[in-house]
Design a protein around this motif. Structure first.
Motif, PDB file in Angstrom:
ATOM      1  N   SER A   1       0.851  -1.186   0.000  1.00 47.29           N
ATOM      2  CA  SER A   1       0.000   0.000   0.000  1.00 47.29           C
ATOM      3  C   SER A   1       0.888   1.237   0.000  1.00 47.29           C
ATOM      4  CB  SER A   1      -0.897   0.017   1.230  1.00 47.29           C
ATOM      5  OG  SER A   1      -0.118   0.197   2.407  1.00 47.29           O
ATOM      6  N   ARG A   2       0.281   2.390  -0.215  1.00 47.95           N
ATOM      7  CA  ARG A   2       1.063   3.613  -0.277  1.00 47.95           C
ATOM      8  C   ARG A   2       1.757   3.909   1.045  1.00 47.95           C
ATOM      9  NH1 ARG A   2       4.381   6.511  -3.072  1.00 47.95           N
ATOM     10  NH2 ARG A   2       4.253   8.745  -2.659  1.00 47.95           N
ATOM     11  N   THR A   3       1.139   3.511   2.142  1.00 51.21           N
ATOM     12  CA  THR A   3       1.707   3.776   3.476  1.00 51.21           C
ATOM     13  C   THR A   3       2.556   2.625   3.993  1.00 51.21           C
ATOM     14  OG1 THR A   3      -0.245   2.858   4.560  1.00 51.21           O
ATOM     15  CG2 THR A   3      -0.270   5.222   4.039  1.00 51.21           C
ATOM     16  N   ASP A   4       2.656   1.557   3.230  1.00 53.33           N
ATOM     17  CA  ASP A   4       3.407   0.354   3.623  1.00 53.33           C
ATOM     18  C   ASP A   4       2.764  -0.409   4.785  1.00 53.33           C
ATOM     19  OD1 ASP A   4       5.216   1.057   1.689  1.00 53.33           O
ATOM     20  OD2 ASP A   4       6.565   2.050   3.103  1.00 53.33           O
ATOM     21  N   GLU A   5       1.548  -0.063   5.144  1.00 53.14           N
ATOM     22  CA  GLU A   5       0.878  -0.764   6.233  1.00 53.14           C
ATOM     23  C   GLU A   5       0.250  -2.064   5.767  1.00 53.14           C
ATOM     24  OE1 GLU A   5      -1.954   1.914   7.825  1.00 53.14           O
ATOM     25  OE2 GLU A   5      -0.480   3.322   8.613  1.00 53.14           O
ATOM     26  N   HIS A   6      -0.005  -2.167   4.471  1.00 53.55           N
ATOM     27  CA  HIS A   6      -0.649  -3.350   3.930  1.00 53.55           C
ATOM     28  C   HIS A   6       0.131  -3.891   2.739  1.00 53.55           C
ATOM     29  CE1 HIS A   6      -3.992  -0.818   5.611  1.00 53.55           C
ATOM     30  NE2 HIS A   6      -4.228  -1.948   6.245  1.00 53.55           N
ATOM     31  N   ILE A   7      -0.075  -5.172   2.481  1.00 47.48           N
ATOM     32  CA  ILE A   7       0.376  -5.801   1.238  1.00 47.48           C
ATOM     33  C   ILE A   7      -0.848  -6.410   0.579  1.00 47.48           C
ATOM     34  CG2 ILE A   7       1.665  -7.747   0.258  1.00 47.48           C
ATOM     35  CD1 ILE A   7       3.815  -7.239   2.378  1.00 47.48           C
ATOM     36  N   TYR A   8      -1.014  -6.177  -0.716  1.00 39.44           N
ATOM     37  CA  TYR A   8      -2.138  -6.730  -1.468  1.00 39.44           C
ATOM     38  C   TYR A   8      -1.616  -7.788  -2.429  1.00 39.44           C
ATOM     39  CZ  TYR A   8      -3.956  -2.233   0.131  1.00 39.44           C
ATOM     40  OH  TYR A   8      -4.306  -1.155   0.889  1.00 39.44           O
ATOM     41  N   THR A   9      -2.310  -8.941  -2.475  1.00 40.49           N
ATOM     42  CA  THR A   9      -1.899 -10.014  -3.388  1.00 40.49           C
ATOM     43  C   THR A   9      -3.110 -10.585  -4.115  1.00 40.49           C
ATOM     44  OG1 THR A   9      -2.148 -11.794  -1.750  1.00 40.49           O
ATOM     45  CG2 THR A   9      -0.006 -10.671  -1.846  1.00 40.49           C
ATOM     46  N   GLY A  10      -2.842 -11.180  -5.262  1.00 40.53           N
ATOM     47  CA  GLY A  10      -3.863 -11.885  -6.034  1.00 40.53           C
ATOM     48  C   GLY A  10      -3.298 -13.185  -6.528  1.00 40.53           C
ATOM     49  N   GLY A  11      -4.169 -14.200  -6.664  1.00 42.91           N
ATOM     50  CA  GLY A  11      -3.678 -15.512  -7.084  1.00 42.91           C
ATOM     51  C   GLY A  11      -4.642 -16.248  -7.977  1.00 42.91           C
ATOM     52  N   VAL A  12      -4.338 -17.504  -8.239  1.00 45.22           N
ATOM     53  CA  VAL A  12      -5.117 -18.297  -9.177  1.00 45.22           C
ATOM     54  C   VAL A  12      -6.499 -18.666  -8.653  1.00 45.22           C
ATOM     55  CG1 VAL A  12      -3.034 -19.263 -10.219  1.00 45.22           C
ATOM     56  CG2 VAL A  12      -4.162 -20.497  -8.357  1.00 45.22           C
ATOM     57  N   ASP A  13      -6.746 -18.495  -7.362  1.00 38.13           N
ATOM     58  CA  ASP A  13      -8.066 -18.790  -6.821  1.00 38.13           C
ATOM     59  C   ASP A  13      -9.021 -17.612  -6.960  1.00 38.13           C
ATOM     60  OD1 ASP A  13      -6.718 -17.192  -5.041  1.00 38.13           O
ATOM     61  OD2 ASP A  13      -7.421 -18.238  -3.241  1.00 38.13           O
ATOM     62  N   GLY A  14      -8.576 -16.528  -7.590  1.00 34.04           N
ATOM     63  CA  GLY A  14      -9.446 -15.399  -7.848  1.00 34.04           C
ATOM     64  C   GLY A  14      -9.726 -14.527  -6.643  1.00 34.04           C
ATOM     65  N   VAL A  15      -8.923 -14.649  -5.585  1.00 29.41           N
ATOM     66  CA  VAL A  15      -9.148 -13.883  -4.352  1.00 29.41           C
ATOM     67  C   VAL A  15      -8.066 -12.818  -4.187  1.00 29.41           C
ATOM     68  CG1 VAL A  15      -9.328 -14.025  -1.832  1.00 29.41           C
ATOM     69  CG2 VAL A  15     -10.253 -15.863  -3.252  1.00 29.41           C
TER      70      VAL A  15
END
Length: 486
Positions: free
Chosen positions: A101-115
């Motif tokens: 995230s812009r603030t480095d507080e979060h990480i966002y991921t996506g994968g083959v399960d569509g989540v």
């Protein structure tokens, strides 16, 4: 291959590669400062932390984090000052993209399960914990993971998910290995293994479960392989544009026979039915194979001999051929759109079944052997009753499937699009030139699913013999294995 690059300020880059590594680059001199190689499979994404790019830049010898994700089912973070990963989160599925995230507080991921998952750092009683929240999307083939939590200290995963009906490692898998278009896909009788082949002349053998290992490659054809079929669990037969029919022993990868009597492209090769179980070639007993060709002939072959057993000459090229469940008949389809029933013992044509208005590209026998499914370039599939001797010709048709509005089943490429029955005999499926896989319910004659994912014509589909899994192959060189609610 380098799959992603991202800037880190103005003078550095990070990169993710199919060579299983994450790299850090200094651009003024072109120096590679770090090469992290803890991932065990293709690294799909590498992205730097956000604010730290400006506030604590590596340019000023300060530290910065990088997040990466891989087909090895892990997400890792890296400190630019160290040689080892800072943290590893193990997941159930391969992940394809990750960023801070812009603030480095979060990480966002996506994968083959569509989540889409969001990792959040939260302080609780003096300890730091990672909680991952899922953003769920509606998908046709994918089971939905409701919530996943990770323990940051030991990387263990605690997963609570919807019940799944298969043993696949992921609800949707994409296998790659072929170098060009794939024309045929078949499960072995146990459902444990898969065979695929296509324009690159090779037959690839895959494990369906576990790590989906490509455990074997059969080379020997001189042109595209248009169809493969299992003969028990240890042998395969294949048809090729090199005008040959081949018999393969899989344990050693040996080609036992190469029959070359056809004078043109061989479109189909299929083994006899009951003999697979009762008189298997594994026990050195005989088994028949039927093939058909653009040379206007249909031939049968005895696995013990070098020459064909029988040849039926026809007026038109034939595109598909298979035995009845009892081996008393052979069913064929050709460019004239006629399904023909041949009497094996009498050695003659028994019946011609008209109905299709264009080339028949695929035939599939129902699991109980009572019905035949045909796919045609007239953009229809038909189901034929094989058991009622009181019926003949188009009177045998029990269902005509026309797809839905906008469906483009067959395109200008005129590929031989095959078709398949589900294990319970109640669903049928076929690929199409519109890049979609279609599944219909035979009880209602209605379209159940239109499955996307492929990027080119889908040439063949296959239902798993025991689990709700569908395999598909395409001109896009990809093999998909997916769970389907069937």
């Amino acid at each position: 291959a380098v799959l992603e690059v991202n800037w880190m300020g103005e003078t550095h880059l990070c990169s993710a590669s199919a060579d299983k590594s994450v790299c850090l680059w200094e651009l003024e001199t072109g120096t590679r400062l770090r090469r992290w190689r803890e991932h065990k499979a293709v690294v799909n994404s590498a992205s730097p932390s956000g604010l730290m790019i400006e506030e604590n830049s590596i340019i000023a010898n300060n530290w910065q984090l990088i997040v990466s994700c891989s087909d090895d089912n892990t997400i890792k973070t890296w400190d630019t000052r160290t040689k080892l990963s800072v943290n590893t989160w193990k997941t159930t599925y391969p992940h394809t993209c990750a960023l801070f995230s812009r603030t480095d507080e979060h990480i966002y991921t996506g994968g083959v399960d569509g989540v889409v998952r969001m990792a959040t750092k939260r302080k609780r009683e003096g300890e730091e914990e990672i909680e991952v929240e899922d953003v769920e999307e509606e998908t046709t083939m994918l089971a939905i993971v409701k919530r996943v939590k990770f323990d940051e200290d030991n990387g263990q995963e605690f997963q609570k998910k919807a019940d799944r009906a298969t043993n696949l490692s992921s609800p949707l898998l994409c296998l790659s290995g072929h170098q060009s278009a794939i024309y045929t896909v078949k499960f072995d009788p146990t459902g444990e293994r898969l065979a695929t082949a296509g324009f690159d002349k090779s037959i690839l053998l895959w494990k369906v479960f576990g790590n989906n290992e490509n455990y074997g490659v059969l080379n020997g054809h001189k042109n595209a392989v248009l169809e493969v079929n299992w003969m028990g669990e240890t042998h395969l037969c294949s048809a090729s544009a090199d005008k040959s029919v081949c018999l393969w022993e899989l344990e050693t990868g040996t080609r036992l026979r190469r029959w070359r009597e056809h004078k043109a492209v061989v479109n189909s090769a299929s083994p006899s039915g009951l003999m697979i179980e009762e008189n298997s070639i594994i026990a050195n007993n005989w088994q028949l194979i039927v093939s058909c060709s653009d040379d206007n002939t249909i031939k049968t072959w005895d696995t013990r001999t070098k020459l064909s057993v029988n040849t039926w000459k026809t007026t038109y090229p034939h595109t598909c051929a298979l035995f009845s469940r009892t081996d008393e008949h052979i069913y064929t389809g050709g460019v004239d759109g006629v399904v023909r029933i041949w009497d094996v013992k009498a050695n003659k044509l028994k019946e011609s079944c008209k109905g299709h208005k264009n080339t028949i590209s695929g035939l599939s026998l129902s699991p109980d052997g009572t019905s035949l499914l045909s796919n045609s370039m007239d953009n229809t599939l038909r189901v034929w009753n094989l058991m009622d001797d009181g019926l003949s010709g188009d009177g045998r048709v029990t269902a005509v499937i026309t797809g839905d509005t906008g469906m483009k089943a067959h395109g200008n490429d005129k590929n031989l699009l095959r078709c398949s029955w589900s294990a319970d005999g109640r669903k049928v499926s076929a690929g199409s030139a519109d890049k979609l896989v279609y599944i219909w319910d035979l009880d209602t004659k209605k379209l159940l699913y239109r499955l996307s994912g492929h990027e080119a014509t889908v040439n063949d589909v296959a239902f798993h013999p025991t689990e709700p899994i569908l395999a598909s192959v395409s001109d896009d060189k990809r093999i998909y294995l997916g769970e389907a609610d069937i």
